[in-house]
Scaffold this motif. Structure first.
Motif, PDB file in Angstrom:
ATOM      1  N   CYS A 132     -11.458  -3.714   2.913  1.00  0.00           N
ATOM      2  CA  CYS A 132     -12.275  -2.786   4.445  1.00  0.00           C
ATOM      3  C   CYS A 132     -11.000  -1.891   4.496  1.00  0.00           C
ATOM      4  N   MET A 133      -9.727  -1.980   4.370  1.00  0.00           N
ATOM      5  CA  MET A 133      -9.114  -0.930   4.561  1.00  0.00           C
ATOM      6  C   MET A 133      -9.184   0.771   4.155  1.00  0.00           C
ATOM      7  N   ALA A 134      -8.846   0.178   3.171  1.00  0.00           N
ATOM      8  CA  ALA A 134      -9.189   1.330   1.939  1.00  0.00           C
ATOM      9  C   ALA A 134     -10.471   2.098   2.887  1.00  0.00           C
ATOM     10  N   SER A 135     -11.902   1.477   2.960  1.00  0.00           N
ATOM     11  CA  SER A 135     -12.953   2.091   3.079  1.00  0.00           C
ATOM     12  C   SER A 135     -12.728   2.365   4.251  1.00  0.00           C
ATOM     13  N   GLY A 136     -12.052   2.346   4.965  1.00  0.00           N
ATOM     14  CA  GLY A 136     -11.736   2.696   6.332  1.00  0.00           C
ATOM     15  C   GLY A 136     -11.323   3.979   6.886  1.00  0.00           C
ATOM     16  N   GLY A 137     -11.448   4.267   8.122  1.00  0.00           N
ATOM     17  CA  GLY A 137     -11.155   5.379   8.412  1.00  0.00           C
ATOM     18  C   GLY A 137      -9.434   5.367   8.799  1.00  0.00           C
ATOM     19  N   ILE A 138      -8.835   3.944   8.939  1.00  0.00           N
ATOM     20  CA  ILE A 138      -7.961   4.549   8.866  1.00  0.00           C
ATOM     21  C   ILE A 138      -6.593   4.776   7.445  1.00  0.00           C
ATOM     22  N   TYR A 139      -7.730   5.303   6.513  1.00  0.00           N
ATOM     23  CA  TYR A 139      -7.444   5.398   5.277  1.00  0.00           C
ATOM     24  C   TYR A 139      -7.906   7.055   5.494  1.00  0.00           C
ATOM     25  N   ASP A 140      -7.009   8.220   4.754  1.00  0.00           N
ATOM     26  CA  ASP A 140      -7.018  10.093   4.436  1.00  0.00           C
ATOM     27  C   ASP A 140      -7.396   9.431   3.275  1.00  0.00           C
ATOM     28  N   HIS A 141      -8.896   9.522   3.539  1.00  0.00           N
ATOM     29  CA  HIS A 141     -10.021   9.951   1.961  1.00  0.00           C
ATOM     30  C   HIS A 141     -10.113  11.604   1.771  1.00  0.00           C
ATOM     31  N   LEU A 142      -9.156  12.706   2.789  1.00  0.00           N
ATOM     32  CA  LEU A 142      -9.090  14.094   1.663  1.00  0.00           C
ATOM     33  C   LEU A 142      -7.532  13.473   0.767  1.00  0.00           C
ATOM     34  N   GLY A 143      -6.706  13.246   1.873  1.00  0.00           N
ATOM     35  CA  GLY A 143      -5.389  13.347   1.232  1.00  0.00           C
ATOM     36  C   GLY A 143      -4.403  12.267   0.583  1.00  0.00           C
ATOM     37  N   GLY A 144      -4.857  11.342   0.876  1.00  0.00           N
ATOM     38  CA  GLY A 144      -4.534   9.831   0.892  1.00  0.00           C
ATOM     39  C   GLY A 144      -3.305   9.496   1.711  1.00  0.00           C
ATOM     40  N   GLY A 145      -2.883   8.520   2.282  1.00  0.00           N
ATOM     41  CA  GLY A 145      -2.288   7.538   2.934  1.00  0.00           C
ATOM     42  C   GLY A 145      -2.449   7.210   4.492  1.00  0.00           C
TER      43      GLY A 145
END
Length: 667
Positions: A237-250
């Protein structure tokens, strides 16, 4: 320009042109308060704090408000990241007076430093039940002038309470059973677990990396697959959410909603270091490629955006750019279509973008299909195009000060990830950072400092502020991890030096345990102790882990004894309050299990790779260059030696035998 113009902290320098006559924390400010018979207005914040910027703009940049501040108070500005001792002490006062804490922190002190009134953010005009900041200033000034004895009595009572809170009772028993503590913690965490969206509690949601690591350990001990499912769901859920930067990581600091969709957009070094370690562990435990991907991309963020030219890592990136929160990260649908071109349809579907958006008319990119992170080629093509287009935007502000503690966390995570993934370049970056810390943040007499800042035309580069116990504890773990990942004896020697400094400077000879400030440091009005695992591991838990691991590698029983004393003091609290003691629970587990000691002699990269690739949270590894330790005594070259509980197994001379001894493969 006020006195802050000469400071190293970017946060303090942001306030250098305020009309407020700011002082940095120090004797000069308190002497000025005594001479003028004025209270001190202490304002504490940090550079990536959105509401700190709001209050600065509304009040500290306002000439009328500044005039009141300058007339009635001596004003002191503190960067909480540079002075965690000052921050933690007065935050305790804030929470005791108001029932909650946070930043910006606003505390009124006597000229002796005793707090008598406190709060967090105050608006420029009264609203939502909060008084205006100018009203607060007027009321505090009136109380100081008209009811001085009452104010001083209140200050003495608060200070006495702070001092009592820092005085832990002596341990009455031994170290609690770590497995029992983990089981109790798992039960408590299960009750607060959000089965729908992972994590614990409701909004706002923080990625509690240490708590999830502790649950992995409980799963390993108990075989309870429901606990593993809690961890996996939370990670997905964390890695799929917007809290994760899906373009640049982190990862961003936290989510403002239950679904991890809307982040508070600042990105902190410590969060990304801890989450890199967690996703590395999850990849080793489950073998799921998506966790390796998240780890890879988080390393990419650390090395690409936070790493500084000299090898250290910057502290944080701001939430705002061009004065707007999240502007750098969000996209309107037409922007995605224009940039992604032929891959636009795939990108729009993959990242859940819509015409109406999910954040103030724009789109925070996320993955609506939970856990489905491995991008097909057409989406990867779109991601690269979007990342390139985003790089042309004005980036959020960078707090480029280098903090010893947070860099220690980053080194540990990078070294672990590098060893697990076989990435020599990541390991080289971790070593470069270690060399930087030794060269720039340790004095010639061996005393560590807290914060380093690059220079410019007005200020030379350099380090300032004495390091706290948490700095020593984080660097201790970093050097041990570097020694295990590189096989270089030099890093174990540095770990010894750091551990000895930690115990000499911070150990409390009266009550045991660690003090936040060294015996050579400024003495505050009460003695703070770093006890709880909050956003970062406490000095107490990090030191307990580091001392046990170094003791196992070095055969040094005195280190383990000090670790046990810490665990005997704090351990009884951990099972009942797991979210406040996530890393301490891991330390208790290590104490209960005992360290598995692994020595690999000679040139056996294949055997080193077996250990590095497995999740062995209670193991220590010695290989490469021998150093002074019983582990190396009478070990013929060319084999691995595994010892547990003062008993060693037969030498393992091939990878299958070593895997069997370590329980990686079934017998």
């Amino acid at each position: 320009m006020n006195r802050l113009a000469a400071e190293g902290s970017p946060y303090l320098r942001q306030h250098a042109d305020n009309p407020v006559d700011w002082y940095p924390w120090g004797d000069e400010a308190f002497e000025a308060a005594r001479q003028a018979d004025k209270p001190v207005l202490l304002s504490v914040g940090y550079s990536s704090c959105h509401w700190c910027h709001v209050m600065a703009h509304e009040s500290f940049e306002d000439s009328a408000t500044a005039e009141l501040m300058n007339r009635w108070f001596v004003n002191v500005k503190v960067d909480r990241e540079e002075r965690p001792d000052v921050d933690s002490l007065y935050m305790e006062a804030v929470t005791s007076l108001t029932g909650h804490g946070g930043w910006p922190m606003t505390v009124f002190l006597t000229p002796e430093g005793e707090p008598f009134f406190a709060g967090t953010y105050f608006p420029p005009t009264a609203r939502h039940g909060m008084p205006s900041f100018s009203d607060v200033l007027q009321r505090v000034n009136a109380a100081w002038g008209e009811r001085r004895s009452d104010v001083r009595d209140q200050a003495r009572r608060i200070t006495a309470a702070l001092d009592r809170a820092s005085r832990l009772p002596g341990a009455t028993g031994g170290v609690p059973d770590g497995r029992e503590a983990l089981a109790n913690a798992a039960g408590a965490l299960r009750r607060g677990y959000d089965a729908a969206w992972g994590g614990f509690g409701h909004a706002p949601k923080f990625p509690q990396a240490m708590t999830l690591e502790a649950l992995l350990r409980h799963w390993r001990n108990s075989g309870d697959d429901d606990v593993l499912a809690m961890v996996v769901n939370s990670l997905d859920c964390m890695a799929s959410g917007g809290i994760y930067d899906h373009l640049g990581g982190g990862f961003s600091r936290y989510a403002t909603d239950q679904r991890w969709l809307v982040p508070h957009f600042e990105k902190m070094l410590y969060d990304n270091a801890l989450l890199l370690g967690l996703y590395t562990s999850a990849w080793q435990v489950t073998g799921k490629p998506r966790y390796r991907q998240v780890a890879d991309e988080t390393v990419g963020y650390l090395l690409g955006d936070l790493r500084q030219p000299d090898g250290g890592f910057a502290s944080a990136e701001d939430a705002d750019s061009e004065g707007v929160e999240g502007k750098f990260y969000v996209w309107r649908l037409e922007e995605i279509r224009a940039v992604a071109a032929e891959a636009a349809d795939a990108a729009v579907e993959w990242y859940g973008a819509t015409e109406e958006g999910n954040f103030e008319g724009a789109n925070i990119l996320w993955r609506p299909v939970r856990g489905d992170l491995l991008r097909p080629p057409v989406v990867e093509e779109a991601r690269r195009a979007l990342l390139e287009a985003r790089s042309q935007r004005i980036r959020p502000g960078l707090d480029d000060k280098v903090l010893t503690e947070w860099n220690g966390l980053a080194i540990s995570a990078l070294a672990r990830a590098a060893a697990a993934a076989g990435r020599a370049d990541w390991l080289a970056a971790a070593e470069d950072c270690g060399e930087f810390l030794i060269g720039e943040l340790r004095r010639a007499d061996g005393r560590w400092l807290r914060s380093w800042q690059a220079g410019d035309a007005e200020r030379p580069a350099g380090a300032r502020h004495l390091a706290c116990a948490a700095d020593y504890a984080a660097v201790l773990d970093a050097f041990i991890r570097l020694g295990e990942a590189t096989g270089r004896a030099r890093w174990i020697d540095e770990a010894h030096r750091t551990a000895d400094g930690l115990l000499a400077l911070f150990w409390d000879p009266t009550r045991g345990g660690l003090l936040t400030c060294g015996h050579d440091a400024e003495q505050l009005v009460a003695t703070p102790r770093d006890l709880f695992d909050n956003a970062t591991p406490s000095a107490s838990s990090a030191a307990a882990v580091g001392l046990m691991r170094l003791g196992a590698l070095a055969g040094e029983g005195s280190y383990a004894e000090r670790a046990a004393a810490i665990l005997a003091q704090l351990g009884p609290l951990a099972g009942e309050h797991p979210s406040a003691f996530g890393n301490l629970l891991c330390a208790l587990d290590l104490h209960a299990a005992g360290a598995t000691e692994i020595v690999i002699t000679g040139d056996r990269a294949d055997l080193v790779a077996v250990v590095a690739g497995a999740w062995l949270p209670n193991a220590v590894l010695a290989w490469g260059e021998p150093y002074d330790s019983p582990l190396w005594a009478q070990r013929p070259d060319g084999a691995a030696y595994v010892c547990r509980g003062y008993t060693c197994a037969m030498p393992a001379d091939d990878a299958p035998a070593l895997r069997r001894q370590l329980g990686i493969d079934p017998a």
